[in-house]
Scaffold this motif. Structure first.
Motif, PDB file in Angstrom:
ATOM      1  N   ASP A  86      72.232  10.963 -17.728  1.00 11.27           N
ATOM      2  CA  ASP A  86      73.488  10.295 -18.070  1.00 11.27           C
ATOM      3  C   ASP A  86      74.222  11.187 -19.066  1.00 11.27           C
ATOM      4  N   LEU A  87      75.326  11.765 -18.634  1.00  7.21           N
ATOM      5  CA  LEU A  87      76.003  12.776 -19.448  1.00  7.21           C
ATOM      6  C   LEU A  87      77.384  12.326 -19.897  1.00  7.21           C
ATOM      7  N   TYR A  88      77.724  12.681 -21.133  1.00  2.00           N
ATOM      8  CA  TYR A  88      79.104  12.597 -21.586  1.00  2.00           C
ATOM      9  C   TYR A  88      79.902  13.746 -20.981  1.00  2.00           C
ATOM     10  N   GLY A  89      79.274  14.891 -20.866  1.00  2.00           N
ATOM     11  CA  GLY A  89      79.922  16.077 -20.344  1.00  2.00           C
ATOM     12  C   GLY A  89      79.036  17.280 -20.584  1.00  2.00           C
ATOM     13  N   ILE A  90      79.550  18.472 -20.246  1.00  5.93           N
ATOM     14  CA  ILE A  90      78.736  19.686 -20.269  1.00  5.93           C
ATOM     15  C   ILE A  90      79.427  20.788 -21.061  1.00  5.93           C
TER      16      ILE A  90
ATOM     17  N   TRP B 121      92.718  28.695  -9.690  1.00  2.77           N
ATOM     18  CA  TRP B 121      92.394  28.544 -11.102  1.00  2.77           C
ATOM     19  C   TRP B 121      91.743  27.190 -11.349  1.00  2.77           C
ATOM     20  N   PHE B 122      90.526  27.216 -11.870  1.00  2.00           N
ATOM     21  CA  PHE B 122      89.817  25.991 -12.241  1.00  2.00           C
ATOM     22  C   PHE B 122      90.029  25.741 -13.728  1.00  2.00           C
ATOM     23  N   GLU B 123      90.485  24.544 -14.052  1.00  3.85           N
ATOM     24  CA  GLU B 123      90.819  24.219 -15.438  1.00  3.85           C
ATOM     25  C   GLU B 123      89.720  23.368 -16.075  1.00  3.85           C
ATOM     26  N   VAL B 124      89.337  23.724 -17.287  1.00  2.00           N
ATOM     27  CA  VAL B 124      88.361  22.924 -18.023  1.00  2.00           C
ATOM     28  C   VAL B 124      89.005  21.590 -18.396  1.00  2.00           C
ATOM     29  N   ASP B 125      88.192  20.643 -18.847  1.00  2.00           N
ATOM     30  CA  ASP B 125      88.706  19.329 -19.222  1.00  2.00           C
ATOM     31  C   ASP B 125      89.770  19.465 -20.313  1.00  2.00           C
ATOM     32  N   SER B 126      90.967  18.943 -20.054  1.00  2.00           N
ATOM     33  CA  SER B 126      92.090  19.157 -20.967  1.00  2.00           C
ATOM     34  C   SER B 126      91.884  18.453 -22.309  1.00  2.00           C
ATOM     35  N   THR B 127      91.269  17.268 -22.291  1.00  2.00           N
ATOM     36  CA  THR B 127      91.035  16.545 -23.545  1.00  2.00           C
ATOM     37  C   THR B 127      90.024  17.282 -24.410  1.00  2.00           C
ATOM     38  N   TRP B 128      88.939  17.707 -23.806  1.00  2.00           N
ATOM     39  CA  TRP B 128      87.938  18.474 -24.552  1.00  2.00           C
ATOM     40  C   TRP B 128      88.549  19.766 -25.091  1.00  2.00           C
ATOM     41  N   PHE B 129      89.344  20.433 -24.262  1.00  2.00           N
ATOM     42  CA  PHE B 129      89.937  21.687 -24.706  1.00  2.00           C
ATOM     43  C   PHE B 129      90.861  21.460 -25.896  1.00  2.00           C
ATOM     44  N   ASP B 130      91.684  20.427 -25.828  1.00  2.00           N
ATOM     45  CA  ASP B 130      92.613  20.149 -26.925  1.00  2.00           C
ATOM     46  C   ASP B 130      91.868  19.858 -28.227  1.00  2.00           C
ATOM     47  N   ILE B 131      90.771  19.117 -28.121  1.00  5.37           N
ATOM     48  CA  ILE B 131      89.967  18.834 -29.312  1.00  5.37           C
ATOM     49  C   ILE B 131      89.393  20.126 -29.882  1.00  5.37           C
ATOM     50  N   ALA B 132      88.886  20.980 -28.998  1.00  6.31           N
ATOM     51  CA  ALA B 132      88.334  22.262 -29.446  1.00  6.31           C
ATOM     52  C   ALA B 132      89.407  23.116 -30.113  1.00  6.31           C
TER      53      ALA B 132
ATOM     54  N   PRO C 117      83.441  15.971 -17.594  1.00  6.23           N
ATOM     55  CA  PRO C 117      84.139  16.901 -18.499  1.00  6.23           C
ATOM     56  C   PRO C 117      83.282  18.122 -18.812  1.00  6.23           C
ATOM     57  N   CYS C 118      83.943  19.257 -18.988  1.00 10.12           N
ATOM     58  CA  CYS C 118      83.200  20.448 -19.403  1.00 10.12           C
ATOM     59  C   CYS C 118      84.109  21.361 -20.197  1.00 10.12           C
ATOM     60  N   ILE C 119      83.471  22.248 -20.937  1.00  5.44           N
ATOM     61  CA  ILE C 119      84.182  23.274 -21.686  1.00  5.44           C
ATOM     62  C   ILE C 119      83.384  24.563 -21.596  1.00  5.44           C
ATOM     63  N   VAL C 120      84.076  25.708 -21.644  1.00  3.30           N
ATOM     64  CA  VAL C 120      83.430  27.015 -21.510  1.00  3.30           C
ATOM     65  C   VAL C 120      83.681  27.838 -22.760  1.00  3.30           C
ATOM     66  N   ILE C 121      82.598  28.383 -23.319  1.00  2.00           N
ATOM     67  CA  ILE C 121      82.655  29.154 -24.562  1.00  2.00           C
ATOM     68  C   ILE C 121      81.916  30.473 -24.323  1.00  2.00           C
ATOM     69  N   ARG C 122      82.619  31.576 -24.423  1.00  2.00           N
ATOM     70  CA  ARG C 122      82.003  32.873 -24.127  1.00  2.00           C
ATOM     71  C   ARG C 122      82.245  33.865 -25.266  1.00  2.00           C
ATOM     72  N   GLY C 123      81.147  34.453 -25.763  1.00  2.00           N
ATOM     73  CA  GLY C 123      81.225  35.492 -26.767  1.00  2.00           C
ATOM     74  C   GLY C 123      81.292  36.862 -26.115  1.00  2.00           C
ATOM     75  N   VAL C 124      82.109  37.751 -26.652  1.00  2.00           N
ATOM     76  CA  VAL C 124      82.309  39.073 -26.046  1.00  2.00           C
ATOM     77  C   VAL C 124      81.180  40.016 -26.459  1.00  2.00           C
TER      78      VAL C 124
ATOM     79  N   ALA D 135      81.809  28.690 -11.513  1.00  2.91           N
ATOM     80  CA  ALA D 135      80.879  27.808 -10.798  1.00  2.91           C
ATOM     81  C   ALA D 135      80.578  26.564 -11.614  1.00  2.91           C
ATOM     82  N   VAL D 136      80.437  26.737 -12.931  1.00  8.55           N
ATOM     83  CA  VAL D 136      80.185  25.599 -13.822  1.00  8.55           C
ATOM     84  C   VAL D 136      81.366  24.640 -13.797  1.00  8.55           C
ATOM     85  N   VAL D 137      82.566  25.177 -13.978  1.00 11.87           N
ATOM     86  CA  VAL D 137      83.758  24.325 -14.039  1.00 11.87           C
ATOM     87  C   VAL D 137      84.003  23.644 -12.699  1.00 11.87           C
ATOM     88  N   MET D 138      83.846  24.376 -11.596  1.00  7.38           N
ATOM     89  CA  MET D 138      84.065  23.796 -10.278  1.00  7.38           C
ATOM     90  C   MET D 138      83.104  22.642 -10.005  1.00  7.38           C
ATOM     91  N   THR D 139      81.833  22.819 -10.332  1.00  7.44           N
ATOM     92  CA  THR D 139      80.846  21.765 -10.088  1.00  7.44           C
ATOM     93  C   THR D 139      81.120  20.545 -10.958  1.00  7.44           C
TER      94      THR D 139
END
Length: 347
Positions: free
Chosen positions: A122-126, A209-220, A293-300, A282-286
């Motif tokens: 049972d997930l709130y999101g990823i 273009w696959f978009e992450v959850d807009s609410t989660w993104f705005d909070i971030a 909801p999901c959000i993506v965070i990547r370090g360079v 693949a994460v966002v599409m699934t």
């Protein structure tokens, strides 16, 4: 006449038996669904009825960064469960119920693992975090991108030599002949959309273009700007500039490890992408397909074509991505009810 009647009667009886078997098989199939093999994994074990924030990383260095940070506390009741060969770790981060899993690299591994997460917990999101290459000067080593959109850039239509120009963006191989532009019988590739099936739409969509959850993104974007990132990988190696968190950029995903400067520049110029990785789309599409909801965070960790690729960069990028992911979990959990996975909007 009698023979014909017997034949019809036999046929009718056979049809009844066939329909009966079909109904029985259908009933059996329906009876199996509530006992779907993953659905029992973790029900009712989390906050207020078993709800968690899912976390996905793809390879060992990214998991090591989370473990070594000391913020993850395993559950004393059931610290992990193995599903489809993957270890799903259950516990808390900053007092928030989470389950994290290392999927393995490339798009198929990521998509399969996300689907198992959605089916079993049972997930709130990823939250998906990890490392990535930078394709332009919007990001440099050690920076962290909280991206807004990501695309599959290895979905191609490989076109014939001297074929008619298409509607979608194209990469013409002849434009990269060395020492000068010319013809190339490899022709060109036309970038393609991907079919998205979603719980929110009965018809499939063609999406680039696959978009992450807009609410989660705005909070971030409004609450993670001041996260402190590490500048030094160890006592002897430090970046020249302070790393930063950047929001709203685009990312490219392909089952290709990119180490070619020319193609890196093409992706940046044609699609305005700032990061390059092998799993995010693949994460966002699934997640979109399942309505999660999901959000993506990547370090360079590297710049394709640069010789500056080392374990120190990878370690630093992973640690900085973890720092942002942990802060996001701490922040986003406050927007949720403690009893059910419904996001509470600020008034």
């Amino acid at each position: 006449m009698i023979g014909r009647q017997r034949t019809l009667a036999a046929a009718a009886a056979a049809a009844v038996v066939f329909v009966g078997l079909m109904v029985q098989q259908g009933s059996m199939a329906l009876a199996l669904r509530p006992d779907y093999k993953y659905k029992h994994a973790m029900r009712g074990g989390g906050r207020g009825g078993g709800s968690y924030f899912g976390i996905l990383m793809t390879f060992s260095e990214e998991e090591d960064a989370l473990v070594s940070s000391g913020v993850f506390v395993p559950s004393s009741d059931k610290p992990f469960v193995y599903l489809a060969g993957r270890r799903f770790n259950i516990g808390k981060i900053k007092g928030v119920d989470v389950v994290y899993v290392m999927s393995g690299e490339k798009t198929v591994n990521a998509a399969i693992t996300i689907q198992i997460l959605v089916d079993a917990f049972d997930l709130y999101g990823i939250i998906h975090y990890g490392i990535a290459g930078s394709s332009n000067n919007s990001l440099t080593l050690g920076d962290v991108s909280v991206m807004k959109h990501v695309a599959f850039t290895s979905s191609w239509k490989w076109k014939e030599f001297k074929s008619v120009e298409g509607q979608e963006p194209e990469l013409r191989f002849g434009a990269y002949n060395y020492p000068e532009e010319g013809e190339n019988v490899l022709g060109k590739i036309e970038f393609q959309t991907t079919q998205l099936y979603s719980v929110h739409n009965k018809e499939k969509e063609d999406v680039f273009w696959f978009e992450v959850d807009s609410t989660w993104f705005d909070i971030a974007a409004t609450q993670l700007g001041n996260v402190t990132l590490e500048k030094c990988a160890n006592t002897t190696y430090c970046l020249k500039e302070e790393p930063k968190v950047v929001f709203g950029l685009k990312g490219s995903t392909a089952d290709v490890f990119l180490a070619n400067t020319a193609y890196k520049n093409f992706l940046s110029n044609e699609f305005n992408v700032s990061t390059i990785d092998e799993e995010s789309a693949a994460v966002v599409m699934t997640c979109l397909s399942n309505g999660v909801p999901c959000i993506v965070i990547r370090g360079v960790s590297d710049i394709p074509g640069s010789e500056e690729i080392s374990e120190s960069f990878i370690k630093l990028a992973a640690e900085n991505a973890v720092a942002v992911a942990v802060k996001f979990i701490e922040v986003i959990s406050k927007f949720y009810s403690t009893k059910k996975p419904v996001l509470l909007r600020e008034k």
